[in-house]
Write an enzyme that holds these catalytic residues in place. Structure first.
Site, PDB file in Angstrom:
ATOM      1  N   ASP A  74       3.885  -9.931  -8.131  1.00 30.17           N
ATOM      2  CA  ASP A  74       2.880  -9.999  -7.063  1.00 30.17           C
ATOM      3  C   ASP A  74       1.722 -10.882  -7.501  1.00 30.17           C
ATOM      4  O   ASP A  74       1.122 -10.645  -8.552  1.00 30.17           O
ATOM      5  CB  ASP A  74       2.366  -8.589  -6.766  1.00 30.17           C
ATOM      6  CG  ASP A  74       1.533  -8.508  -5.499  1.00 30.17           C
ATOM      7  OD1 ASP A  74       1.039  -9.556  -5.051  1.00 30.17           O
ATOM      8  OD2 ASP A  74       1.376  -7.400  -4.966  1.00 30.17           O
TER       9      ASP A  74
ATOM     10  N   THR B 284      -7.994   1.053  -6.740  1.00 31.68           N
ATOM     11  CA  THR B 284      -7.286  -0.223  -6.716  1.00 31.68           C
ATOM     12  C   THR B 284      -7.637  -1.067  -5.493  1.00 31.68           C
ATOM     13  O   THR B 284      -7.940  -2.258  -5.627  1.00 31.68           O
ATOM     14  CB  THR B 284      -5.764   0.002  -6.810  1.00 31.68           C
ATOM     15  OG1 THR B 284      -5.481   0.623  -8.068  1.00 31.68           O
ATOM     16  CG2 THR B 284      -5.018  -1.303  -6.741  1.00 31.68           C
TER      17      THR B 284
ATOM     18  N   GLY C 128       0.769  -1.234   0.000  1.00 37.38           N
ATOM     19  CA  GLY C 128       0.000   0.000   0.000  1.00 37.38           C
ATOM     20  C   GLY C 128       0.798   1.281   0.000  1.00 37.38           C
ATOM     21  O   GLY C 128       0.212   2.365   0.072  1.00 37.38           O
TER      22      GLY C 128
ATOM     23  N   GLY D  79       2.662   2.408  -2.489  1.00 34.94           N
ATOM     24  CA  GLY D  79       2.723   3.000  -3.817  1.00 34.94           C
ATOM     25  C   GLY D  79       3.784   2.416  -4.719  1.00 34.94           C
ATOM     26  O   GLY D  79       4.214   3.066  -5.683  1.00 34.94           O
ATOM     27  N   LYS D  80       4.196   1.179  -4.449  1.00 34.00           N
ATOM     28  CA  LYS D  80       5.224   0.538  -5.280  1.00 34.00           C
ATOM     29  C   LYS D  80       4.802   0.475  -6.743  1.00 34.00           C
ATOM     30  O   LYS D  80       5.575   0.803  -7.641  1.00 34.00           O
ATOM     31  CB  LYS D  80       5.497  -0.890  -4.778  1.00 34.00           C
ATOM     32  CG  LYS D  80       6.105  -0.979  -3.421  1.00 34.00           C
ATOM     33  CD  LYS D  80       6.431  -2.404  -3.059  1.00 34.00           C
ATOM     34  CE  LYS D  80       5.229  -3.325  -3.075  1.00 34.00           C
ATOM     35  NZ  LYS D  80       4.202  -2.942  -2.077  1.00 34.00           N
ATOM     36  N   THR D  81       3.575   0.049  -6.996  1.00 31.73           N
ATOM     37  CA  THR D  81       3.123  -0.127  -8.376  1.00 31.73           C
ATOM     38  C   THR D  81       3.083   1.211  -9.114  1.00 31.73           C
ATOM     39  O   THR D  81       3.549   1.322 -10.252  1.00 31.73           O
ATOM     40  CB  THR D  81       1.748  -0.798  -8.413  1.00 31.73           C
ATOM     41  OG1 THR D  81       1.853  -2.106  -7.852  1.00 31.73           O
ATOM     42  CG2 THR D  81       1.225  -0.905  -9.831  1.00 31.73           C
ATOM     43  N   SER D  82       2.536   2.251  -8.478  1.00 33.02           N
ATOM     44  CA  SER D  82       2.477   3.564  -9.131  1.00 33.02           C
ATOM     45  C   SER D  82       3.867   4.062  -9.483  1.00 33.02           C
ATOM     46  O   SER D  82       4.102   4.576 -10.585  1.00 33.02           O
ATOM     47  CB  SER D  82       1.781   4.569  -8.207  1.00 33.02           C
ATOM     48  OG  SER D  82       0.444   4.194  -7.974  1.00 33.02           O
TER      49      SER D  82
END
Length: 613
Positions: free
Chosen positions: A57, A527, A30, A32-35
């Site tokens: 993931d 998300t 949560g 913000g790794k993906t962003s």
């Protein structure tokens, strides 16, 4: 009503000045790794460099952020020339892995033997190792990514990531020392073929000229604790080329709004507590955003200041509002969400049972679990609060109070105890050579899966006489755990007398809504909501029906006057509406609180109207 506010970009991302070929983004769920992984991929592709973005993931949301349906092979992202992306699909990888090992024997062995081999390869460990196989191929097999100048890994939440990154060394060591020709995954020939790939993966991970580890955190106590712990463990693995991005940094900018001041104060306090560690590595900051970062345009705005671009104006969608401050509802689950106090009232009535908080990483499952557990204990109930999360911080969240016992399923401890038990029982009558072979087999990484599973079953069994509150791992790990439960239950049906009764009864207990109450925790954002909806469908396929959804950290009814925070509150409206009218059987709301919810006294912020002693 529609609000527009300025969207600020990332400041001083030093790893982009001269990026290595491989970039790993890791951190607590949560943060913000993906962003940030996607924004980095877009920035590099915009410079004319071919980029491959990979999610390891099991609960990937790359598709939603990039606006592109992805699979297990590189797929071009239409809005970003030069960028391709893929999801390592654990289930597809496991199917291919099983077929690679079992396929050659289908016409050579009796059908019963083939079925037995397939059952042996049906557990969660096979799924994880198969996904790792794909990960190692992309990292350690040059030709697999030869077409790309950069390969960016959007890794899973921290606990899973650390297991994944340890696996190259663990499996290489197991292959070096195992002499039996077998493992818990079947014939070692299937693994031995990958030895050179595994060895190269280890070298790439620890080579600072080729790999950068980008730690992502928010200016929050738990996230920074996790980032520091991750940093130390990665260094112990030899991965020392690290940088940190602080995501969601908030400044009140002179506004006197009490919520804005409290938000800034919490962030400053968390950063001050980690000042010594933060001084040891390069740190970049990204300001708190007023919107969800979805799509190429929003991802490019994250780099606005660093690339010299203008800050964009972000229009926020709106839905009809009712007089209560929440979106108007026309569905069966209409009306304002209920409070956490009302939920605990309901949970307390049976006097016992299991309560499980589940959801995407970073949505606050641990905080919600700790709040429920401490409130039940405050009302005089006997409560065991535990977690299956490899990156657990449940003890710090709950604190200590009468009637509450807090524990964590520690994989190392459970594995050691399990190995001792097996050696004392199955190994009792073996000669020295037989014991040595058994010990060797138990050194397989899959032994941990079995040990953790049995501990999970043991804790769930306690719900027969008292309250058990389980803070489960982030979604991907949880699904692997539930897959293991299903696989074990099938095996139990064939040889129930060989296993403890708590293992035999685990799946029926999880499916019994009077015994186990499942709460899906989410944030009022795109998300997390869609991730929770997907998890709900997976649970229903396993015949596990959630009791309710808990929407955490809501600003919708906060009355904040700060423009950015007010914009974030308004942006919640469509997601509150979606949860209540489309997904949730029932909805409970946890508002954003000014004080860090750590310890019994501060957790009582969630129960202001409670009249129980």
């Amino acid at each position: 009503m529609t609000t527009t506010v300025a969207a600020e970009g990332l400041k001083a991302a030093s790893f982009l000045a001269d990026p290595t070929r491989f970039l790993f983004f890791t951190g607590k769920g949560g943060v913000g790794k993906t962003s940030l992984a996607c924004a980095t991929a877009v920035a590099l592709a915009d410079r004319g460099r071919p980029v491959l973005l990979v999610s390891t993931d099991p609960a990937s949301n790359l598709d939603e952020v990039l606006g592109t349906r992805l699979g297990g092979e590189p797929t071009p992202v239409a809005a970003v020339p030069g960028l391709s992306a893929l999801n390592i699909d654990p289930e597809a990888a496991a199917r291919a892995y099983r077929e690679r090992l079992v396929g050659p024997y289908r016409t050579k062995l009796p059908a019963a033997v083939v079925r037995s081999m397939e059952e042996q390869l049906s557990g969660a460990c096979t799924t994880e190792v198969a996904a790792f196989d794909e990960f190692s191929r992309l990292l350690g097999q040059t030709r697999a990514t030869a077409a790309f100048a950069h390969v960016i890994f959007d890794t899973a939440p921290t606990g899973h990531t650390l297991r994944l990154m340890k696996l190259p060394a663990a499996w290489k060591g197991f292959l070096d020392t195992n002499t039996t020709g077998n493992s818990c995954l079947g014939p070692l020939a299937g693994l031995a073929q990958q030895r050179s790939v595994y060895a190269e993966a280890v070298q790439v991970l620890t080579d600072p000229a080729r790999t950068t580890l980008v730690l992502v955190s928010r200016p929050q106590r738990a996230a920074l604790d996790e980032a520091e712990r991750t940093s130390a463990e990665l260094r112990a693995l030899g991965a020392g080329n690290q940088q940190l991005i602080l995501n969601g940094v908030f400044r009140a900018d002179g506004v006197s709004d009490p919520i804005a001041l409290a938000w800034e104060r919490k962030g400053r306090a968390a950063l001050a507590a980690k000042a010594g560690w933060l001084s040891q590595l390069p740190v970049s900051e990204i300001p708190l955003q007023p919107h969800n970062v979805l799509g190429a345009a929003a991802l490019r705005r994250l780099w606005g200041e660093a690339e010299g671009g203008a800050r964009g104006e972000v229009a926020l969608p709106s839905v009809p509002h009712g007089g209560d401050g929440f979106p108007a509802s026309t569905g069966a689950n209409g009306g304002p969400p209920e409070s956490l106090s009302a939920l605990v009232d309901e949970l307390a009535r049976p006097g016992r049972g299991v309560i499980m908080t589940m959801g995407k990483g970073g949505v606050g499952k641990t905080t919600v679990a700790a709040a429920i557990a401490t409130e039940l204990a405050r009302r005089g109930r006997v409560v065991h609060l535990s977690t299956t999360d490899p990156a657990a911080h449940v003890a710090a969240a709950a604190g200590a109070m009468p009637g509450l016992r807090v524990s964590r399923i520690d994989p190392e401890v459970e594995t050691r105890n399990y190995v001792e038990q097996v050696m004392a029982t199955a190994g009792r009558g073996l000669d020295a050579n037989g014991r040595a072979m058994l010990e060797e087999d138990l050194r397989s990484p899959c032994t941990e899966e079995i040990a953790v599973f049995r501990a999970f079953a043991r804790i769930v069994a306690e719900g027969h006489d008292a309250f058990v509150v389980l803070d489960t791992a982030p979604t991907g790990h949880t699904l692997l755990l539930l897959d293991a439960t299903e696989a074990y239950h099938r095996e139990v049906a064939r040889r129930a007398s060989d296993l403890p009764p708590e293992v035999v009864h685990l799946l029926p207990r999880l499916r019994d809504r009077d015994y186990t109450r499942v709460l899906l925790v989410t944030l009022p954002e795109a998300t997390p909501v869609h991730e929770a909806a997907a998890l709900q469908e997976d649970l229903r396929r396993a015949r596990i029906e959630p009791l309710a959804w808990v929407i955490n950290q809501s600003l919708a009814d906060s009355r904040t006057t700060h423009p950015l925070l007010r914009a974030r509150g308004e942006h919640e409206a469509p997601y509150l509406h979606e949860v209540r009218t489309v997904h949730a059987p029932r909805t409970f709301l946890v508002p954003w609180v000014a004080e860090e919810p750590v310890g019994p006294e501060r957790l009582r912020q969630f129960f202001p109207e409670s009249t129980n002693p």
